[in-house]
Structure formats: structure tokens, C-alpha cells
Enzyme design. Structure first.
Site, PDB file in Angstrom:
ATOM      1  N   GLY A  29      85.453  30.451  55.228  1.00 40.46           N
ATOM      2  CA  GLY A  29      85.139  28.995  55.575  1.00 40.46           C
ATOM      3  C   GLY A  29      83.896  28.984  56.360  1.00 40.46           C
ATOM      4  O   GLY A  29      83.794  29.948  57.316  1.00 40.46           O
ATOM      5  N   TYR A  30      83.076  27.902  56.132  1.00 41.76           N
ATOM      6  CA  TYR A  30      81.761  27.803  56.779  1.00 41.76           C
ATOM      7  C   TYR A  30      82.078  26.846  57.941  1.00 41.76           C
ATOM      8  O   TYR A  30      82.375  25.655  57.709  1.00 41.76           O
ATOM      9  CB  TYR A  30      80.498  27.643  55.969  1.00 41.76           C
ATOM     10  CG  TYR A  30      80.531  28.954  55.081  1.00 41.76           C
ATOM     11  CD1 TYR A  30      79.596  29.768  55.305  1.00 41.76           C
ATOM     12  CD2 TYR A  30      81.114  28.945  53.950  1.00 41.76           C
ATOM     13  CE1 TYR A  30      79.360  30.787  54.363  1.00 41.76           C
ATOM     14  CE2 TYR A  30      81.034  29.884  53.023  1.00 41.76           C
ATOM     15  CZ  TYR A  30      80.306  30.969  53.339  1.00 41.76           C
ATOM     16  OH  TYR A  30      79.898  32.005  52.575  1.00 41.76           O
ATOM     17  N   LEU A  31      81.670  27.507  59.225  1.00 40.69           N
ATOM     18  CA  LEU A  31      81.690  26.580  60.499  1.00 40.69           C
ATOM     19  C   LEU A  31      80.508  25.525  60.567  1.00 40.69           C
ATOM     20  O   LEU A  31      80.532  24.348  60.863  1.00 40.69           O
ATOM     21  CB  LEU A  31      81.984  27.183  61.648  1.00 40.69           C
ATOM     22  CG  LEU A  31      83.288  27.909  61.806  1.00 40.69           C
ATOM     23  CD1 LEU A  31      83.263  28.966  63.081  1.00 40.69           C
ATOM     24  CD2 LEU A  31      84.278  26.899  62.001  1.00 40.69           C
TER      25      LEU A  31
END
Lengths: 155, 155
Positions: A29-31
Site C-alpha cells: 500500500g502507498y503511504l
């Protein structure tokens, strides 16, 4: 460092018997996405990593740091809406090659992608695509991880 | 976890004799700012950290991971234009309190800020501000690290 030569294929369905091969759960997942800087977390099996990636060409930076399971769980909620979750099967093929067959889950359920990595250009070009591999999407940016996480399945 | 009670003051000049106190070099830069997610690197003395911070109130997340000097050096160029660099002096005061006096460098050269942390509200309120401390900026968001790094000195 040798360049990675990878080809990527879209499958209509999981290959017959794929569940018999070793596999691991992958969640990525992209923060934060800011300009050309990408910060993501990834859990693969028991391993959890935070990666900062930026730029292309000579300015390219990629740094990966082990963060442990607990820190991963704390950060994961921040990636809502920008994730891929999948199970990756390692399927051995001819000439010592291995297919990584990814069965996507959650929002991307039903999507099946296979990747194969080659030691050099010659091997990549010489490769005869088996029948069960579908359309090649190696050079299509819509099938990259970040694009899938942000925009979902392209077709 | 106890709430941190800090007061912050703006100084016209470094306090007399500040260089005699122990100090460390601090460099902090922002890798990515995306919505309410902030990803930054910080080097303080020999220690290097990557921090992911997000949200406020109940959703608040703050995770810090040691990255080592080498990885810090690889990531630092990505923070260009969004940095603060300073030397922090620890100056002992009455009642066991310690002032952290920051002498900023580079773009913010000349800026001097002192912070003092209190064990509780009573101590913070009881505190008599010494003459050498200037204007209080505790509640002014323009003097926060991120604001200084992005927008420079507010006046």
C-alpha cells in the site's frame, strides 16, 4: 548491478493446479505519493518493509527498510484506497525459469498476472510463451503496481 | 502516554555563552507530504531516523524507524528545498528544566529558537520566563518545523 529483465502477462484465469505450488500473501500500500517520490509499505509472508522510491535515470533512489509486523500494522490503515493485496505462487518452468503468478484479492479479485524474470536479454527474447499465458502487458504502465493500487483494473 | 507540554520562544540572538553547553547537529527534511501524511528523515548526532506521521486526534499515527547513516545520506537529496538544519544546545535552567536552544543554519541562518519541556500543566504555567527569552511562539503554526522547512522564516 545487472538490469532486471522481466516480462509480464495477463491471464484469463489461475493456471490449473497453481495452488499446489509454494505461495505467500503480499499486501502493498502507498503511504505517500509526492512529485516523483513514492513511499510504500509491503508485507510478504512474515517480512514487512517500508520503501522510499524516487526519480528515474541517474537520479533514481530506492531505499528499503525492515519495519517489522507491528509497525506495518500501524501504518497499513494510512494506505486505504491505495493498496494491492494478492497471493503469489512460484511456478517452476523450463530452463530453470520461475513464473510468479499473482492472484489478486479484494478490489482487484479475479485479476491474474504472471511475471517471469530472465538472466539476460538473450534469454528474454528466446523465451517461447506457453499457451496458458495470456496477453503480454510488460510495457503497459496501467498494469504497474502503483497504477493498479490507485486506479484499479484498467479494462 | 503523557502529553508533552512544550513552550517555544523566539530569540533575537544566541544566548551569551551558549557554545559552552553540549550540542548536536540536527538535519531534518521532508521526503513526501501527501494529504495529512508526512514522511521525513532526521539526523541528530549519529542517529538517523525515518518518520511517518499522519492525522490528528484519534486517527493519529507516528512511526519512527532507525535507518542508519548510509541510508540517510541516500535519501537526503530528495528533501532539497524542504529542510531545516540547525545545532541544538542543551542549556540547564532552574527547577531541573532544560532549554533546547536551536541555532538554525543554511536558509534559516540567524534564526534562534528555544524550547522548554514541562512535566505537567502546573509547571508550564508556573514558569517565569527569563529575560533572555524573547517572544513566545508556542501556538503559532508558522514556527513549526514543517512550516519553517517549506516556507522559511515567517517575518
Amino acid at each position: 548491478m545487472a538490469a532486471e529483465i522481466e516480462r509480464k502477462f495477463l491471464l484469463d484465469a489461475p493456471p490449473q493446479g497453481v495452488e499446489e505450488h509454494p505461495s505467500e500473501a503480499i499486501a502493498q500500500g502507498y503511504l505517500a505519493l509526492d512529485g516523483d517520490v513514492e513511499v510504500r509499505v509491503r508485507r510478504a509472508g512474515e517480512r514487512a518493509l517500508l520503501t522510499v522510491k524516487a526519480g528515474g535515470g541517474r537520479r533514481r533512489v530506492e531505499e528499503e527498510v525492515e519495519i517489522g509486523r507491528e509497525r506495518f500494522e500501524a501504518l497499513w490503515p494510512l494506505t486505504a484506497g491505495r493498496r494491492i493485496v494478492k497471493r503469489r505462487y512460484r511456478v517452476p518452468a523450463a530452463d530453470g525459469l520461475v513464473f510468479e503468478v499473482d492472484l489478486y484479492e479484494e478490489e482487484l479479485a479475479g485479476l491474474v498476472v504472471a511475471e517471469v524474470e530472465f538472466p539476460d536479454d538473450a534469454a528474454a527474447n528466446a523465451f517461447t510463451t506457453p499457451d496458458w499465458l495470456g496477453r503480454e502487458v510488460t510495457d503497459d504502465p496501467r498494469w504497474k503496481n502503483q497504477a493498479l493500487a490507485l486506479h484499479g483494473r484498467p479494462d
